[in-house]
Design a protein around this motif. Structure first.
Motif: not given
Length: 350
Positions: A200-226
């Protein structure tokens, strides 16, 4: 005479059309299609009861940009695996053979269930040897029909036009390789790692890490960060160039060795990335950036003295604030690849 001309013309035209599709015409190349969606054609990874050894095995390592992973088992056999906790439809598997310029469209997947996995023989071994490459050109793989292809000579990717696949493909911007770990193999109660990581831990992690990666590929994230005032370990505000470099370091983290922590919300440093179960439970409904970006800040070398990990006080400015604002916006707009509505085991989120 006029009465004979029209029937003769009709016969002549009909005869030409018939010959163009007759037995001497070249056979159209078709791409084989598979489904991996039932117990009859696949098994499921990260199922309850799997051993910790299997959950954390090297065989379960994958690239975040290839959550639909195909790998060569041997010269004649490949494994197809879906590391996302959601069903994937209408994907095309691409194969690149060393020395060939364009990938071959090896086969199509009508449906692969969440965490589905299956080994199959190469389609050119079990069926027709002719395929199309990405340019629509015919490629004959008859030379590999008997002996197959050496494992080291071949690589794979996937493509597709569905909204989900398009989002998953954006993750190839990141270099993250994901592997799950039991950081407390000796069950030491004195540390902050969960003693027995489970499916169950790993199942949850698989979705969490995908969404985290999606956050960081977003141009809006880079723009806000910078644009955000962020301080270094000496509490000096980073320049725009330094913030760009820090963000790129996060994108380029090579390995995420993922584990589950207790007593604290997260632990991070080097390739180690641990979060608590409350993060894994709530990431689909709440902003979890304070924890996860904090730990990623440690992974790229920032300490608690930097606002890469903790916001400045007073002011409440820093990396976790900027990324958290984008995270909340993506949640509100239902933009993440993994959602409550498509996650395959709703009981995991309770």
């Amino acid at each position: 005479m006029r009465k004979l001309i029209l029937p003769l013309l009709i016969i002549s035209v009909f005869g030409c059309k018939k010959n163009s599709n007759g037995p001497d015409a070249p056979k159209a190349v078709t791409t084989a299609s598979y489904n991996f969606d039932t117990d009859a054609n696949s098994t499921v990874m990260f199922a309850d009861g799997e051993s910790i050894t299997l959950l954390t095995s090297e065989a379960r390592r994958y690239e975040i940009g290839k959550v639909l992973r195909v790998k060569a088992v041997n010269a004649t056999t490949i494994e197809v695996a879906n590391f996302a906790p959601v069903e994937i439809n209408d994907a095309t598997i691409l194969m690149t053979i060393e020395g060939q310029a364009s990938p071959v469209k090896l086969f199509k997947i009508g449906k692969i269930r969440a965490h589905g996995v299956q080994e199959i023989k190469y389609p050119f071994i079990t069926g027709d040897s002719k395929f199309l490459n990405n340019e629509g050109q015919e490629v004959d793989l008859a030379q590999y029909k008997s002996a197959g292809i050496p494992v080291e000579k071949v690589s794979f990717d996937f493509s597709g036009d569905t909204e989900l696949i398009k989002k998953l493909k954006t993750l190839s911007k990141l270099k993250w390789k994901i592997k799950y770990h039991d950081f407390d193999p000796n069950d030491d109660p004195a540390n902050n790692w969960k003693e027995n990581i489970d499916a169950k831990d790993v199942r949850r992690f698989t979705g969490f890490i995908i969404n985290l990666a999606y956050l960081f590929q977003e141009e809006a994230t880079r723009t806000a960060f910078v644009a955000e005032p962020i301080t270094d370990n000496n509490k000096i505000i980073l320049t725009t160039v330094q913030k760009e470099e820090a963000f790129k370091k996060m994108i380029d983290i090579p390995n995420f060795n993922c584990g589950v922590v207790v007593n604290v919300s997260g632990l991070g440093g080097g390739a180690t990335f641990g979060v608590a179960n409350h993060v894994l439970k709530d990431y689909l409904t709440a902003d979890v950036c304070f924890v996860v970006v904090h730990e990623m800040g440690h992974m790229i070398g920032y300490s608690h003295d930097s606002s890469m990990t903790y916001p400045t006080n007073p002011g409440n400015r820093g990396a976790v604030v900027a990324t958290g604002n984008v995270y909340k916006d993506l949640l509100a707009k239902q933009q993440f690849p993994v959602k409550v509505s498509n996650y395959y085991k709703p009981q995991d989120l309770q």
